[in-house]
Design a protein around this motif. Structure first.
Motif, short mmCIF file in Angstrom:
data_model
loop_
_atom_site.label_atom_id
_atom_site.label_comp_id
_atom_site.label_asym_id
_atom_site.label_seq_id
_atom_site.Cartn_x
_atom_site.Cartn_y
_atom_site.Cartn_z
N ALA A 1 0.86 -1.18 0.00
CA ALA A 1 0.00 0.00 0.00
C ALA A 1 0.90 1.23 0.00
CB ALA A 1 -0.92 0.01 1.22
N GLY A 2 0.44 2.31 -0.62
CA GLY A 2 1.26 3.51 -0.64
C GLY A 2 0.52 4.74 -1.10
N ASP A 3 1.04 5.89 -0.72
CA ASP A 3 0.46 7.17 -1.14
C ASP A 3 1.44 8.27 -0.73
OD1 ASP A 3 -1.26 8.99 -2.24
OD2 ASP A 3 -2.95 8.51 -0.93
N THR A 4 1.10 9.50 -1.12
CA THR A 4 1.93 10.66 -0.80
C THR A 4 1.14 11.68 -0.01
OG1 THR A 4 3.31 10.37 -2.78
CG2 THR A 4 3.30 12.56 -1.78
N SER A 5 1.73 12.15 1.08
CA SER A 5 1.15 13.22 1.88
C SER A 5 1.73 14.55 1.38
CB SER A 5 1.52 13.02 3.36
OG SER A 5 1.27 14.18 4.12
N SER A 6 0.86 15.53 1.09
CA SER A 6 1.32 16.82 0.57
C SER A 6 0.81 17.95 1.47
CB SER A 6 0.82 17.03 -0.86
OG SER A 6 1.34 16.03 -1.72
N THR A 7 1.72 18.79 1.93
CA THR A 7 1.39 19.86 2.88
C THR A 7 2.01 21.17 2.42
OG1 THR A 7 1.34 18.27 4.71
CG2 THR A 7 1.55 20.60 5.29
N VAL A 8 1.21 22.23 2.43
CA VAL A 8 1.70 23.56 2.07
C VAL A 8 2.49 24.14 3.23
CG1 VAL A 8 1.01 25.91 1.45
CG2 VAL A 8 -0.23 23.95 0.50
N VAL A 9 3.68 24.67 2.92
CA VAL A 9 4.56 25.23 3.94
C VAL A 9 4.86 26.69 3.62
CG1 VAL A 9 6.78 25.00 5.14
CG2 VAL A 9 5.63 22.96 4.23
N HIS A 10 4.67 27.57 4.61
CA HIS A 10 4.95 29.00 4.45
C HIS A 10 6.27 29.32 5.17
CE1 HIS A 10 0.84 30.03 2.96
NE2 HIS A 10 0.52 28.96 3.70
N PHE A 11 7.19 29.94 4.45
CA PHE A 11 8.51 30.24 4.99
C PHE A 11 8.63 31.71 5.38
CE2 PHE A 11 9.20 26.69 1.99
CZ PHE A 11 9.67 25.75 2.88
N ALA A 12 9.35 31.97 6.46
CA ALA A 12 9.61 33.34 6.90
C ALA A 12 10.53 34.04 5.90
CB ALA A 12 10.24 33.34 8.29
N VAL B 1 6.94 11.59 8.28
CA VAL B 1 6.05 10.42 8.23
C VAL B 1 4.67 10.86 8.72
CG1 VAL B 1 6.88 9.60 10.48
CG2 VAL B 1 5.63 8.05 8.99
N SER B 2 3.69 10.77 7.85
CA SER B 2 2.33 11.19 8.17
C SER B 2 1.64 10.09 8.97
CB SER B 2 1.55 11.49 6.89
OG SER B 2 0.17 11.63 7.17
N LEU B 3 1.39 10.34 10.24
CA LEU B 3 0.73 9.33 11.07
C LEU B 3 -0.70 9.06 10.60
CD1 LEU B 3 2.04 10.35 14.60
CD2 LEU B 3 2.87 8.53 13.10
N PRO B 4 -1.49 10.09 10.23
CA PRO B 4 -2.84 9.80 9.72
C PRO B 4 -2.82 8.97 8.43
CG PRO B 4 -2.70 12.08 10.41
CD PRO B 4 -1.30 11.55 10.43
N LEU B 5 -1.89 9.29 7.51
CA LEU B 5 -1.80 8.50 6.28
C LEU B 5 -1.33 7.09 6.58
CD1 LEU B 5 -1.94 8.14 3.24
CD2 LEU B 5 0.34 9.20 3.07
N LEU B 6 -0.37 6.96 7.48
CA LEU B 6 0.11 5.63 7.85
C LEU B 6 -1.04 4.79 8.40
CD1 LEU B 6 2.35 3.58 8.30
CD2 LEU B 6 2.91 4.75 10.45
N ARG B 7 -1.89 5.38 9.22
CA ARG B 7 -3.05 4.67 9.75
C ARG B 7 -3.95 4.16 8.63
NH1 ARG B 7 -8.14 6.47 10.12
NH2 ARG B 7 -9.58 5.24 11.43
N VAL B 8 -4.23 5.03 7.66
CA VAL B 8 -5.11 4.65 6.54
C VAL B 8 -4.48 3.52 5.72
CG1 VAL B 8 -6.10 5.46 4.36
CG2 VAL B 8 -6.24 6.90 6.41
N LEU B 9 -3.20 3.63 5.43
CA LEU B 9 -2.53 2.60 4.63
C LEU B 9 -2.49 1.26 5.36
CD1 LEU B 9 0.47 4.68 3.19
CD2 LEU B 9 -1.65 4.03 2.02
N LEU B 10 -2.24 1.31 6.66
CA LEU B 10 -2.24 0.07 7.44
C LEU B 10 -3.61 -0.60 7.43
CD1 LEU B 10 -0.13 1.21 10.52
CD2 LEU B 10 0.51 -0.61 8.93
N ARG B 11 -4.66 0.22 7.58
CA ARG B 11 -6.01 -0.33 7.58
C ARG B 11 -6.36 -0.97 6.24
NH1 ARG B 11 -9.55 0.14 11.43
NH2 ARG B 11 -11.31 0.08 9.98
N SER B 12 -5.81 -0.42 5.15
CA SER B 12 -6.05 -1.02 3.83
C SER B 12 -5.42 -2.41 3.73
CB SER B 12 -5.52 -0.12 2.72
OG SER B 12 -4.11 -0.17 2.64
N LEU B 13 -4.46 -2.68 4.61
CA LEU B 13 -3.82 -4.00 4.66
C LEU B 13 -4.38 -4.87 5.78
CD1 LEU B 13 -0.10 -2.93 4.10
CD2 LEU B 13 -1.72 -3.79 2.40
N GLY B 14 -5.43 -4.36 6.45
CA GLY B 14 -6.07 -5.13 7.50
C GLY B 14 -5.39 -5.03 8.85
N VAL B 15 -4.61 -3.96 9.06
CA VAL B 15 -3.89 -3.78 10.32
C VAL B 15 -4.31 -2.45 10.93
CG1 VAL B 15 -1.62 -3.55 11.41
CG2 VAL B 15 -1.92 -5.10 9.46
#
Length: 217
Positions: free
Chosen positions: A139-150, A196-210
Protein backbone atom coordinates in the motif's frame (compact mmCIF):
# COMPACT_ATOMS: atom_id res chain seq x y z
CA UNK A 1 2.38 -8.62 21.26
CA UNK A 2 2.92 -5.87 18.69
CA UNK A 3 2.87 -6.52 14.96
CA UNK A 4 6.55 -6.55 13.82
CA UNK A 5 7.32 -3.23 12.13
CA UNK A 6 10.43 -2.08 10.28
CA UNK A 7 11.34 1.47 9.21
CA UNK A 8 13.46 1.61 6.04
CA UNK A 9 14.85 5.08 6.74
CA UNK A 10 17.81 6.61 8.55
CA UNK A 11 15.78 9.72 9.49
CA UNK A 12 15.89 10.40 13.25
CA UNK A 13 12.83 12.66 12.85
CA UNK A 14 10.75 9.81 11.41
CA UNK A 15 11.88 7.48 14.18
CA UNK A 16 11.07 10.08 16.84
CA UNK A 17 7.61 10.66 15.32
CA UNK A 18 6.79 6.96 15.42
CA UNK A 19 8.11 6.64 18.96
CA UNK A 20 5.94 9.57 20.06
CA UNK A 21 2.94 7.57 18.81
CA UNK A 22 3.99 4.54 20.83
CA UNK A 23 5.65 2.60 18.02
CA UNK A 24 9.20 1.27 18.36
CA UNK A 25 10.23 0.07 14.89
CA UNK A 26 13.32 -1.85 13.93
CA UNK A 27 15.41 0.41 11.69
CA UNK A 28 17.16 -0.81 8.53
CA UNK A 29 18.67 1.71 6.11
CA UNK A 30 18.26 0.91 2.43
CA UNK A 31 21.08 1.06 -0.09
CA UNK A 32 19.08 2.83 -2.80
CA UNK A 33 20.94 5.29 -5.06
CA UNK A 34 18.22 7.94 -5.02
CA UNK A 35 19.66 10.20 -7.72
CA UNK A 36 20.27 7.34 -10.13
CA UNK A 37 16.78 5.93 -9.55
CA UNK A 38 15.09 9.27 -10.20
CA UNK A 39 17.21 9.94 -13.29
CA UNK A 40 16.24 6.54 -14.71
CA UNK A 41 12.54 7.06 -13.92
CA UNK A 42 12.51 10.52 -15.50
CA UNK A 43 14.29 9.21 -18.59
CA UNK A 44 11.82 6.34 -18.91
CA UNK A 45 8.90 8.75 -18.61
CA UNK A 46 10.41 11.06 -21.24
CA UNK A 47 10.98 8.11 -23.59
CA UNK A 48 7.28 7.24 -23.20
CA UNK A 49 6.30 10.83 -23.98
CA UNK A 50 5.16 11.59 -20.42
CA UNK A 51 6.48 13.45 -17.39
CA UNK A 52 7.08 11.94 -13.95
CA UNK A 53 4.62 13.78 -11.69
CA UNK A 54 6.27 15.76 -8.89
CA UNK A 55 4.30 14.14 -6.05
CA UNK A 56 5.06 10.68 -7.48
CA UNK A 57 8.82 11.13 -7.14
CA UNK A 58 9.07 10.80 -3.33
CA UNK A 59 6.72 7.82 -3.47
CA UNK A 60 8.96 6.19 -6.06
CA UNK A 61 11.91 6.50 -3.69
CA UNK A 62 9.87 5.36 -0.69
CA UNK A 63 8.82 2.23 -2.56
CA UNK A 64 12.39 1.56 -3.70
CA UNK A 65 13.64 1.80 -0.10
CA UNK A 66 11.03 -0.63 1.15
CA UNK A 67 11.66 -2.99 -1.79
CA UNK A 68 15.42 -2.93 -1.17
CA UNK A 69 15.09 -3.86 2.50
CA UNK A 70 12.61 -6.64 1.73
CA UNK A 71 14.78 -8.04 -1.05
CA UNK A 72 17.96 -8.05 1.06
CA UNK A 73 16.59 -9.13 4.44
CA UNK A 74 13.22 -10.78 3.79
CA UNK A 75 12.03 -9.55 7.21
CA UNK A 76 9.04 -11.17 8.86
CA UNK A 77 7.51 -7.72 9.34
CA UNK A 78 5.57 -4.81 7.92
CA UNK A 79 8.12 -2.55 6.19
CA UNK A 80 7.67 1.22 5.80
CA UNK A 81 9.70 3.23 3.30
CA UNK A 82 9.48 7.03 3.25
CA UNK A 83 10.96 9.90 1.30
CA UNK A 84 10.28 13.64 1.29
CA UNK A 85 10.83 16.42 -1.25
CA UNK A 86 9.90 20.09 -1.45
CA UNK A 87 8.06 21.44 -4.49
CA UNK A 88 8.93 25.06 -5.32
CA UNK A 89 8.16 26.85 -8.58
CA UNK A 90 7.12 23.59 -10.21
CA UNK A 91 10.41 21.89 -9.40
CA UNK A 92 11.10 19.15 -6.85
CA UNK A 93 13.93 19.70 -4.37
CA UNK A 94 15.55 17.01 -2.27
CA UNK A 95 18.51 17.32 0.11
CA UNK A 96 20.97 20.10 -0.81
CA UNK A 97 24.06 18.29 0.63
CA UNK A 98 26.31 21.38 0.30
CA UNK A 99 26.19 24.77 2.11
CA UNK A 100 26.27 26.63 -1.17
CA UNK A 101 23.17 24.88 -2.49
CA UNK A 102 21.39 25.21 0.87
CA UNK A 103 22.00 28.98 0.91
CA UNK A 104 20.79 29.28 -2.68
CA UNK A 105 17.66 27.28 -1.83
CA UNK A 106 16.81 29.43 1.17
CA UNK A 107 17.28 32.64 -0.78
CA UNK A 108 14.70 31.30 -3.25
CA UNK A 109 12.35 30.01 -0.50
CA UNK A 110 12.32 32.91 1.96
CA UNK A 111 9.03 34.75 2.26
CA UNK A 112 7.39 32.26 -0.04
CA UNK A 113 5.30 29.07 -0.04
CA UNK A 114 6.20 25.53 -1.08
CA UNK A 115 4.63 22.08 -0.90
CA UNK A 116 6.32 19.32 1.06
CA UNK A 117 5.56 15.90 -0.44
CA UNK A 118 6.25 12.81 1.70
CA UNK A 119 5.92 9.46 -0.05
CA UNK A 120 4.94 6.40 1.99
CA UNK A 121 5.22 2.78 0.85
CA UNK A 122 4.22 -0.16 3.04
CA UNK A 123 5.04 -3.78 2.27
CA UNK A 124 3.40 -6.38 4.50
CA UNK A 125 6.11 -9.03 4.30
CA UNK A 126 5.02 -11.06 7.31
CA UNK A 127 5.55 -14.70 6.46
CA UNK A 128 2.09 -15.67 7.69
CA UNK A 129 0.51 -13.17 5.30
CA UNK A 130 2.66 -14.41 2.44
CA UNK A 131 1.77 -18.01 3.20
CA UNK A 132 -1.95 -17.24 2.97
CA UNK A 133 -1.87 -14.89 -0.03
CA UNK A 134 1.15 -16.16 -1.97
CA UNK A 135 2.81 -12.72 -2.00
CA UNK A 136 3.59 -9.68 0.08
CA UNK A 137 0.87 -7.01 0.05
CA UNK A 138 1.62 -3.36 -0.72
CA UNK A 139 0.00 0.00 0.00
CA UNK A 140 1.26 3.51 -0.64
CA UNK A 141 0.46 7.17 -1.14
CA UNK A 142 1.93 10.66 -0.80
CA UNK A 143 1.15 13.22 1.88
CA UNK A 144 1.32 16.82 0.57
CA UNK A 145 1.39 19.86 2.88
CA UNK A 146 1.70 23.56 2.07
CA UNK A 147 4.56 25.23 3.94
CA UNK A 148 4.95 29.00 4.45
CA UNK A 149 8.51 30.24 4.99
CA UNK A 150 9.61 33.34 6.90
CA UNK A 151 11.34 36.15 5.02
CA UNK A 152 14.82 35.46 6.36
CA UNK A 153 17.73 37.87 6.13
CA UNK A 154 20.99 36.74 4.55
CA UNK A 155 22.55 36.57 8.02
CA UNK A 156 19.76 34.30 9.26
CA UNK A 157 20.14 32.01 6.27
CA UNK A 158 23.90 31.74 6.65
CA UNK A 159 23.63 31.12 10.40
CA UNK A 160 21.05 28.37 9.88
CA UNK A 161 23.05 26.69 7.11
CA UNK A 162 26.17 26.88 9.30
CA UNK A 163 24.46 24.56 11.82
CA UNK A 164 24.62 21.81 9.19
CA UNK A 165 21.00 20.79 9.70
CA UNK A 166 19.65 21.96 6.32
CA UNK A 167 22.22 19.99 4.32
CA UNK A 168 20.71 16.57 4.81
CA UNK A 169 16.95 17.20 5.01
CA UNK A 170 14.37 17.56 2.25
CA UNK A 171 13.94 21.15 1.09
CA UNK A 172 16.81 22.32 3.34
CA UNK A 173 14.58 22.83 6.38
CA UNK A 174 12.97 21.16 9.37
CA UNK A 175 9.79 22.15 11.15
CA UNK A 176 10.57 20.18 14.30
CA UNK A 177 14.20 21.21 14.77
CA UNK A 178 16.46 24.22 14.30
CA UNK A 179 14.41 25.30 11.28
CA UNK A 180 11.21 25.67 13.31
CA UNK A 181 11.52 29.47 13.74
CA UNK A 182 11.68 29.89 9.97
CA UNK A 183 8.38 28.15 9.15
CA UNK A 184 5.53 30.59 9.75
CA UNK A 185 2.61 28.25 8.99
CA UNK A 186 1.59 24.97 7.39
CA UNK A 187 -1.62 23.91 5.66
CA UNK A 188 -2.05 20.18 6.09
CA UNK A 189 -0.42 17.43 8.11
CA UNK A 190 2.38 18.55 10.43
CA UNK A 191 3.71 15.00 10.76
CA UNK A 192 3.92 14.74 6.98
CA UNK A 193 6.29 17.72 6.98
CA UNK A 194 8.41 16.03 9.67
CA UNK A 195 8.65 13.05 7.34
CA UNK A 196 6.05 10.42 8.23
CA UNK A 197 2.33 11.19 8.17
CA UNK A 198 0.73 9.33 11.07
CA UNK A 199 -2.84 9.80 9.72
CA UNK A 200 -1.80 8.50 6.28
CA UNK A 201 0.11 5.63 7.85
CA UNK A 202 -3.05 4.67 9.75
CA UNK A 203 -5.11 4.65 6.54
CA UNK A 204 -2.53 2.60 4.63
CA UNK A 205 -2.24 0.07 7.44
CA UNK A 206 -6.01 -0.33 7.58
CA UNK A 207 -6.05 -1.02 3.83
CA UNK A 208 -3.82 -4.00 4.66
CA UNK A 209 -6.07 -5.13 7.50
CA UNK A 210 -3.89 -3.78 10.32
CA UNK A 211 -4.94 -1.21 12.94
CA UNK A 212 -2.38 1.38 14.01
CA UNK A 213 -2.60 0.35 17.66
CA UNK A 214 -1.42 -3.15 16.69
CA UNK A 215 2.04 -1.67 16.09
CA UNK A 216 2.32 -0.62 19.74
CA UNK A 217 4.00 -2.96 22.19
Amino acid sequence: MAVPFLLASRSPARLATLRSAGVEPRVEVSGVDEDALLDAARAAAAAAGTVLALRDQPYLLARAKADDVVARLDPDAIVLGCDSMLELDGEILGKPHSPEIAIERWRAMRGRTGVLHSGHAIIDNRHGVRASTGAATIAGDTSSTVVHFADLTDDEIEAYVATGEPLHVAGAFTVDGLGGPYVTAIEGDYHGVVGVSLPLLRVLLRSLGVDFHELRA
